[in-house]
Design a protein around this motif. Structure first.
Motif, PDB file in Angstrom:
ATOM      1  N   ASN A   9       0.867  -1.187   0.000  1.00  0.00           N
ATOM      2  CA  ASN A   9       0.000   0.000   0.000  1.00  0.00           C
ATOM      3  C   ASN A   9       0.899   1.230   0.000  1.00  0.00           C
ATOM      4  O   ASN A   9       1.487   1.561   1.027  1.00  0.00           O
ATOM      5  CB  ASN A   9      -0.896  -0.036   1.250  1.00  0.00           C
ATOM      6  CG  ASN A   9      -1.709   1.236   1.420  1.00  0.00           C
ATOM      7  OD1 ASN A   9      -1.832   2.030   0.495  1.00  0.00           O
ATOM      8  ND2 ASN A   9      -2.261   1.422   2.624  1.00  0.00           N
ATOM      9  N   LYS A  11       0.054   4.206  -0.197  1.00  0.00           N
ATOM     10  CA  LYS A  11      -0.648   5.352   0.418  1.00  0.00           C
ATOM     11  C   LYS A  11      -0.509   6.587  -0.464  1.00  0.00           C
ATOM     12  O   LYS A  11      -0.395   6.458  -1.688  1.00  0.00           O
ATOM     13  CB  LYS A  11      -0.112   5.611   1.838  1.00  0.00           C
ATOM     14  CG  LYS A  11      -0.027   4.348   2.688  1.00  0.00           C
ATOM     15  CD  LYS A  11       0.083   4.663   4.144  1.00  0.00           C
ATOM     16  CE  LYS A  11       0.416   3.403   4.907  1.00  0.00           C
ATOM     17  NZ  LYS A  11       0.114   3.503   6.320  1.00  0.00           N
ATOM     18  N   HIS A  94      -9.537   0.685   5.146  1.00  0.00           N
ATOM     19  CA  HIS A  94      -8.252   0.982   5.794  1.00  0.00           C
ATOM     20  C   HIS A  94      -8.499   1.931   6.963  1.00  0.00           C
ATOM     21  O   HIS A  94      -9.326   2.839   6.883  1.00  0.00           O
ATOM     22  CB  HIS A  94      -7.283   1.596   4.781  1.00  0.00           C
ATOM     23  CG  HIS A  94      -5.876   1.611   5.274  1.00  0.00           C
ATOM     24  ND1 HIS A  94      -5.430   2.526   6.207  1.00  0.00           N
ATOM     25  CD2 HIS A  94      -4.815   0.803   5.011  1.00  0.00           C
ATOM     26  CE1 HIS A  94      -4.154   2.273   6.476  1.00  0.00           C
ATOM     27  NE2 HIS A  94      -3.759   1.233   5.764  1.00  0.00           N
ATOM     28  N   GLU A  96      -6.925   4.374   8.036  1.00  0.00           N
ATOM     29  CA  GLU A  96      -6.728   5.808   7.744  1.00  0.00           C
ATOM     30  C   GLU A  96      -7.981   6.394   7.109  1.00  0.00           C
ATOM     31  O   GLU A  96      -8.311   7.556   7.323  1.00  0.00           O
ATOM     32  CB  GLU A  96      -5.492   5.988   6.843  1.00  0.00           C
ATOM     33  CG  GLU A  96      -4.208   5.740   7.634  1.00  0.00           C
ATOM     34  CD  GLU A  96      -3.027   5.254   6.815  1.00  0.00           C
ATOM     35  OE1 GLU A  96      -3.059   5.334   5.576  1.00  0.00           O
ATOM     36  OE2 GLU A  96      -2.050   4.781   7.438  1.00  0.00           O
ATOM     37  N   GLU A 164      -5.256  -5.487  10.617  1.00  0.00           N
ATOM     38  CA  GLU A 164      -4.293  -4.419  10.818  1.00  0.00           C
ATOM     39  C   GLU A 164      -4.583  -3.685  12.131  1.00  0.00           C
ATOM     40  O   GLU A 164      -5.414  -2.759  12.166  1.00  0.00           O
ATOM     41  CB  GLU A 164      -4.376  -3.400   9.673  1.00  0.00           C
ATOM     42  CG  GLU A 164      -4.050  -3.963   8.320  1.00  0.00           C
ATOM     43  CD  GLU A 164      -3.457  -2.893   7.412  1.00  0.00           C
ATOM     44  OE1 GLU A 164      -2.351  -3.104   6.917  1.00  0.00           O
ATOM     45  OE2 GLU A 164      -4.092  -1.842   7.240  1.00  0.00           O
ATOM     46  N   ALA A 168      -0.381  -0.534  15.327  1.00  0.00           N
ATOM     47  CA  ALA A 168       0.837  -1.052  14.670  1.00  0.00           C
ATOM     48  C   ALA A 168       1.089  -0.382  13.319  1.00  0.00           C
ATOM     49  O   ALA A 168       2.155  -0.552  12.737  1.00  0.00           O
ATOM     50  CB  ALA A 168       0.718  -2.561  14.495  1.00  0.00           C
ATOM     51  N   ILE A 169       0.115   0.378  12.827  1.00  0.00           N
ATOM     52  CA  ILE A 169       0.245   0.936  11.468  1.00  0.00           C
ATOM     53  C   ILE A 169       1.114   2.186  11.480  1.00  0.00           C
ATOM     54  O   ILE A 169       0.797   3.178  12.148  1.00  0.00           O
ATOM     55  CB  ILE A 169      -1.132   1.258  10.866  1.00  0.00           C
ATOM     56  CG1 ILE A 169      -1.948  -0.036  10.723  1.00  0.00           C
ATOM     57  CG2 ILE A 169      -0.987   1.929   9.499  1.00  0.00           C
ATOM     58  CD1 ILE A 169      -3.335   0.163  10.190  1.00  0.00           C
ATOM     59  N   GLY A 170       2.221   2.104  10.782  1.00  0.00           N
ATOM     60  CA  GLY A 170       3.110   3.261  10.627  1.00  0.00           C
ATOM     61  C   GLY A 170       3.806   3.690  11.905  1.00  0.00           C
ATOM     62  O   GLY A 170       4.368   4.783  11.979  1.00  0.00           O
ATOM     63  N   GLY A 208      -1.161  -6.746   8.783  1.00  0.00           N
ATOM     64  CA  GLY A 208      -0.567  -5.467   8.386  1.00  0.00           C
ATOM     65  C   GLY A 208      -0.272  -4.627   9.606  1.00  0.00           C
ATOM     66  O   GLY A 208      -1.034  -4.625  10.578  1.00  0.00           O
ATOM     67  N   GLY A 209       0.840  -3.913   9.567  1.00  0.00           N
ATOM     68  CA  GLY A 209       1.226  -3.025  10.676  1.00  0.00           C
ATOM     69  C   GLY A 209       2.704  -3.120  10.923  1.00  0.00           C
ATOM     70  O   GLY A 209       3.187  -4.057  11.564  1.00  0.00           O
ATOM     71  N   SER A 210       3.458  -2.145  10.335  1.00  0.00           N
ATOM     72  CA  SER A 210       4.908  -2.057  10.537  1.00  0.00           C
ATOM     73  C   SER A 210       5.665  -3.330  10.150  1.00  0.00           C
ATOM     74  O   SER A 210       6.634  -3.704  10.810  1.00  0.00           O
ATOM     75  CB  SER A 210       5.219  -1.661  11.997  1.00  0.00           C
ATOM     76  OG  SER A 210       4.716  -0.368  12.264  1.00  0.00           O
ATOM     77  N   VAL A 211       5.214  -3.967   9.076  1.00  0.00           N
ATOM     78  CA  VAL A 211       5.964  -5.128   8.580  1.00  0.00           C
ATOM     79  C   VAL A 211       7.204  -4.631   7.838  1.00  0.00           C
ATOM     80  O   VAL A 211       7.139  -3.695   7.040  1.00  0.00           O
ATOM     81  CB  VAL A 211       5.095  -6.004   7.641  1.00  0.00           C
ATOM     82  CG1 VAL A 211       5.930  -7.108   6.998  1.00  0.00           C
ATOM     83  CG2 VAL A 211       3.930  -6.605   8.416  1.00  0.00           C
ATOM     84  N   LEU A 229      -0.030  -7.008   4.388  1.00  0.00           N
ATOM     85  CA  LEU A 229      -0.307  -5.736   3.735  1.00  0.00           C
ATOM     86  C   LEU A 229       0.761  -4.788   4.275  1.00  0.00           C
ATOM     87  O   LEU A 229       0.856  -4.564   5.484  1.00  0.00           O
ATOM     88  CB  LEU A 229      -1.727  -5.256   4.077  1.00  0.00           C
ATOM     89  CG  LEU A 229      -2.169  -3.921   3.475  1.00  0.00           C
ATOM     90  CD1 LEU A 229      -2.036  -3.893   1.953  1.00  0.00           C
ATOM     91  CD2 LEU A 229      -3.632  -3.623   3.843  1.00  0.00           C
ATOM     92  N   VAL A 230       1.575  -4.294   3.373  1.00  0.00           N
ATOM     93  CA  VAL A 230       2.779  -3.557   3.772  1.00  0.00           C
ATOM     94  C   VAL A 230       2.640  -2.101   3.353  1.00  0.00           C
ATOM     95  O   VAL A 230       2.371  -1.822   2.176  1.00  0.00           O
ATOM     96  CB  VAL A 230       4.019  -4.179   3.079  1.00  0.00           C
ATOM     97  CG1 VAL A 230       5.290  -3.475   3.520  1.00  0.00           C
ATOM     98  CG2 VAL A 230       4.099  -5.675   3.343  1.00  0.00           C
ATOM     99  N   GLY A 231       2.815  -1.180   4.293  1.00  0.00           N
ATOM    100  CA  GLY A 231       2.745   0.243   3.953  1.00  0.00           C
ATOM    101  C   GLY A 231       4.124   0.797   3.651  1.00  0.00           C
ATOM    102  O   GLY A 231       4.664   0.625   2.554  1.00  0.00           O
ATOM    103  N   GLY A 232       4.725   1.438   4.648  1.00  0.00           N
ATOM    104  CA  GLY A 232       6.006   2.124   4.479  1.00  0.00           C
ATOM    105  C   GLY A 232       7.067   1.310   3.753  1.00  0.00           C
ATOM    106  O   GLY A 232       7.737   1.815   2.833  1.00  0.00           O
TER     107      GLY A 232
HETATM  108  C1  PEP Z   1      -0.810  -0.019   5.919  1.00  0.00           C
HETATM  109  O1  PEP Z   1      -0.817   1.100   5.423  1.00  0.00           O
HETATM  110  O2  PEP Z   1      -1.732  -0.795   5.671  1.00  0.00           O
HETATM  111  C2  PEP Z   1       0.307  -0.405   6.790  1.00  0.00           C
HETATM  112  C3  PEP Z   1       0.271  -1.583   7.340  1.00  0.00           C
HETATM  113  O3  PEP Z   1       1.304   0.513   6.957  1.00  0.00           O
HETATM  114  P1  PEP Z   1       2.751   0.238   7.628  1.00  0.00           P
HETATM  115  O4  PEP Z   1       3.290  -1.025   7.029  1.00  0.00           O
HETATM  116  O5  PEP Z   1       3.562   1.436   7.240  1.00  0.00           O
HETATM  117  O6  PEP Z   1       2.551   0.114   9.093  1.00  0.00           O
END
Ligand code: PEP
Length: 256
Positions: A9, A11, A94, A96, A164, A168-170, A208-211, A229-232
């Motif tokens: 993701n 974002k 999501h 956010e 998620e 833990a997200i971001g 998902g969350g800071s993976v 689900l990977v963000g950053g």
């Molecule tokens: C996300 O945006 O769904 C997410 C999990 O972000 P992050 O990996 O940056 O925590």
């Protein structure tokens, strides 16, 4: 066996030019990795360009949001129907969007239904806030979100769920593999009650969350967790590639 999946993701990051650069950097190396669905979700404005760039590769494309109506006077919105020409997946629910754009469970349910109606595969995000986690309310919160999101949806074969936890997200504070596995196991049980055991066993559920590349193996070695689900980290080529590669290797070795 459930096919593992890593979805990135992006974002609200990357101009079209930056998206092209990022895809060019990761495309051939990502394409080589088997036995895992590799999905990237750039911003809307880059979907058409990225679609062309990944043509002929095994990389799949997703959007980050939709509106639930098919067309009409909804200035600025993008409908599921419009996306069917561009991508296969769409992230809905999501945290956010729940937090900054006031998306309710009811709206998310409408989005899920309208995505499925035109053949888009929703990646439905659910997860609890920190204070809910600390109060021991995780199971209650995710059950409520799940039940509401799935109202009127009979077929889960095209749906992916992402657990998620919001805390833990971001944040750099990921759950542990065990914690995530327990909650995802619980989500599967809830699906089993709402549908049946076979459906629950087949639905893919991601964490998902800071993976990151450093902690991904902790998650993907868990039985209930089908990927992430990977963000950053999805914006960093080497990091994202490592997560995908680790997932392919670990899930492959678990299969024997
Ligand atoms: C996300 O945006 O769904 C997410 C999990 O972000 P992050 O990996 O940056 O925590």
């Amino acid at each position: 066996m459930r096919m593992p999946m890593i979805a990135g993701n992006w974002k609200m990051n990357t101009t079209v030019g930056e998206a092209i650069e990022l895809v060019n950097e990761m495309r051939s190396r990502l394409d080589e990795i088997d036995n895992v669905d590799k999905v990237i979700c750039p911003p809307f404005i880059s979907l058409a360009t990225v679609k062309e760039l990944i043509k002929g590769s095994s990389i799949k494309l997703g959007a980050q949001n939709i509106y639930f109506e098919e067309k009409g006077a909804y200035t600025g919105e993008i409908s599921p129907l419009m996306l069917t020409e561009l991508c296969e997946f769409v992230i809905i629910g999501h945290s956010e969007r729940r937090q900054y754009f006031n998306e309710t469970d009811e709206i998310i349910n409408k989005k899920g239904q309208s995505a499925l109606k035109v053949g888009l595969k929703p990646i439905l995000c659910i997860g609890e806030r920190l204070e809910q986690n600390e109060a021991g309310l995780t199971a209650e919160v995710v059950t409520k979100q799940l039940r509401s999101a799935l109202v009127g949806i009979d077929d889960l074969s095209k749906m992916i769920i992402a657990y998620e936890p919001i805390w833990a997200i971001g944040t750099g504070r990921a759950a542990t593999g065990k914690q995530a596995n327990n909650t995802i196991g619980f989500i599967r049980q809830t699906i089993s009650q709402l549908y049946d055991k076979g459906i629950a066993q087949n639905v893919r559920i991601l964490y998902g969350g800071s993976v990151t590349a450093a902690n991904a193996s902790d998650f993907v070695q868990q039985y209930e967790i089908d990927g992430a689900l990977v963000g950053g980290a999805s914006l960093k080529t080497n990091e994202f590639l490592s997560i995908v590669r680790l997932t392919s290797e670990i899930k492959g070795s678990l299969r024997g």
